[in-house]
Design an enzyme around this catalytic site. Structure first.
Site, PDB file in Angstrom:
ATOM      1  N   HIS A   1       0.890  -1.053  -0.126  1.00  0.00           N
ATOM      2  CA  HIS A   1      -0.007   0.071  -0.059  1.00  0.00           C
ATOM      3  C   HIS A   1       0.979   1.373   0.032  1.00  0.00           C
ATOM      4  O   HIS A   1       0.698   2.037  -0.915  1.00  0.00           O
ATOM      5  CB  HIS A   1      -0.888  -0.045   1.228  1.00  0.00           C
ATOM      6  CG  HIS A   1      -1.847  -1.124   1.471  1.00  0.00           C
ATOM      7  ND1 HIS A   1      -2.984  -1.268   0.692  1.00  0.00           N
ATOM      8  CD2 HIS A   1      -1.878  -2.097   2.401  1.00  0.00           C
ATOM      9  CE1 HIS A   1      -3.517  -2.287   1.351  1.00  0.00           C
ATOM     10  NE2 HIS A   1      -2.749  -2.955   2.009  1.00  0.00           N
TER      11      HIS A   1
HETATM   12  C1  BDR Z   1      -3.001   1.320   5.252  1.00  0.00           C
HETATM   13  O1  BDR Z   1      -3.096   0.894   6.809  1.00  0.00           O
HETATM   14  C2  BDR Z   1      -1.932   0.472   7.058  1.00  0.00           C
HETATM   15  O2  BDR Z   1      -2.281  -0.717   8.024  1.00  0.00           O
HETATM   16  C3  BDR Z   1      -0.892   0.463   6.207  1.00  0.00           C
HETATM   17  O3  BDR Z   1       0.337   0.840   6.648  1.00  0.00           O
HETATM   18  C4  BDR Z   1      -1.560   1.474   5.058  1.00  0.00           C
HETATM   19  O4  BDR Z   1      -0.982   2.474   5.369  1.00  0.00           O
HETATM   20  C5  BDR Z   1      -3.563   0.261   4.130  1.00  0.00           C
HETATM   21  O5  BDR Z   1      -5.060   0.302   4.451  1.00  0.00           O
END
Ligand code: BDR
Ligand code: CA
Length: 309
Positions: free
Chosen positions: A246
């Protein structure tokens, strides 16, 4: 010329990988790293920022600052189940005593955002890869100052895709919807990197075995430990078959714009308690954000793996 950036993060396994990608990219000049409550409590986030910087050993030390320890409203929501007890999965990074790979800012994260907005007017890209609390505090502190940023790139939300905390909401936005609403209304040029595209970029067993393991460097080793890859079962910690990148994608989009196709949309956030809490809402009106809806997954993975190596 390298783009001046600062990164607001909640390190976090994929946040750590995003920091490595950013510092390994000469296309970017990372001026500062700020921490926000999110995947793990703020004290852990701040320690993890220092640990990851100790691994990276940046030539030019960034300023670091600690930010909010809770959302604007409500209780913090942690994601230890995804990021492990420490927030760095199973990775351990020893910090050398007396050796600091950062400069400490004598103030809070939102103060540093405001300070840099004035110091580099119209020049600084803020990449936000955690809940948006620090950004909202900076807006509350000095809305005019905040507008001096060049742009914001946000990893968060699910626009046409399903959420990952609820069927409708994504973690970063769900963790502080009020802050996200304020940021969306700030009027700054903004890009959203939602689950719609981050769910298209993942590390798979074959990528790890064929591309990452042979690198055999501190960064490949950190990645494998952080994501908890088990060669025997070819599975990851949490028994998954792949790991989403992500936050690295939000950095990737700043390095190489043509990795994604964007649409200008008018968006708002659901802040009312209920099933749709934290959901991205499409609204009528003047578009306020560019939303990444398609990604060149192979192009991004090549970029990520090259910089890791
Ligand atoms: C986002 O949520 C966090 O757990 C990750 O680091 C990312 O920024 C994804 O939904
Ligand atoms: Ca994050």
């Amino acid at each position: 010329m390298a783009k001046k950036i600062m990164i607001d993060c909640d390190v976090g396994v994929d946040d750590a990988l995003a920091l490595i990608l950013a510092f390994h990219s000469p296309e970017l000049k990372v001026e500062a790293v700020t921490g926000v409550n999110g995947n793990v409590p703020i004290e852990m986030v701040f320690t993890n920022i220092q640990k990851v910087l100790s691994l990276i050993k940046p030539k030019k030390k960034p300023l670091i600052a600690k930010g909010a320890d809770r959302p604007l409203m409500g209780q913090p929501l942690y994601a230890h189940s995804v990021h492990g007890k420490s927030g760095l999965g199973e990775a351990t990074i020893e910090m050398e005593e007396g050796q600091e790979w950062w400069k400490s800012f004598a103030g809070s994260a939102d103060q540093l955002i405001t300070r840099f907005a004035y110091q580099f007017p119209g020049e600084l890209t803020l990449i936000a890869i955690g809940p948006l609390t620090n950004l909202a505090l900076a807006i509350l502190r000095d809305p005019k100052g905040f507008k001096k940023l060049k742009e914001i790139v946000i990893m968060g939300g699910a626009v046409r895709a399903n959420g990952n905390v609820t069927p409708f909401a994504e973690f970063n936005i769900f963790s502080d919807p009020l802050a996200a609403k304020m940021v969306l209304k700030s009027g700054l040029p903004m890009t959203l990197v939602p689950l719609d595209v981050t769910h298209q970029v993942c590390l798979t067993p074959s990528l790890i075995e064929e591309r990452i393991m042979p690198m055999n460097n501190p960064f490949s080793e950190f990645t494998i430990d952080a994501i908890g890859y088990d060669v025997q079962s070819r599975r990851f910690r949490r028994e998954t078959d792949f790991i989403y990148l992500h936050d690295p994608l939000a950095v990737g989009v700043v390095i190489k714009q043509d990795l994604v196709k964007k649409e200008r949309l008018s968006l708002d956030i659901e802040t009312e308690e209920g099933d749709h809490f934290g959901q991205i809402l499409k609204t009528e009106g003047t578009p306020n954000i560019e939303v990444c809806l398609e990604v060149d997954s192979k192009g991004f993975l090549d970029l990520f793996l090259t910089k890791l190596g």
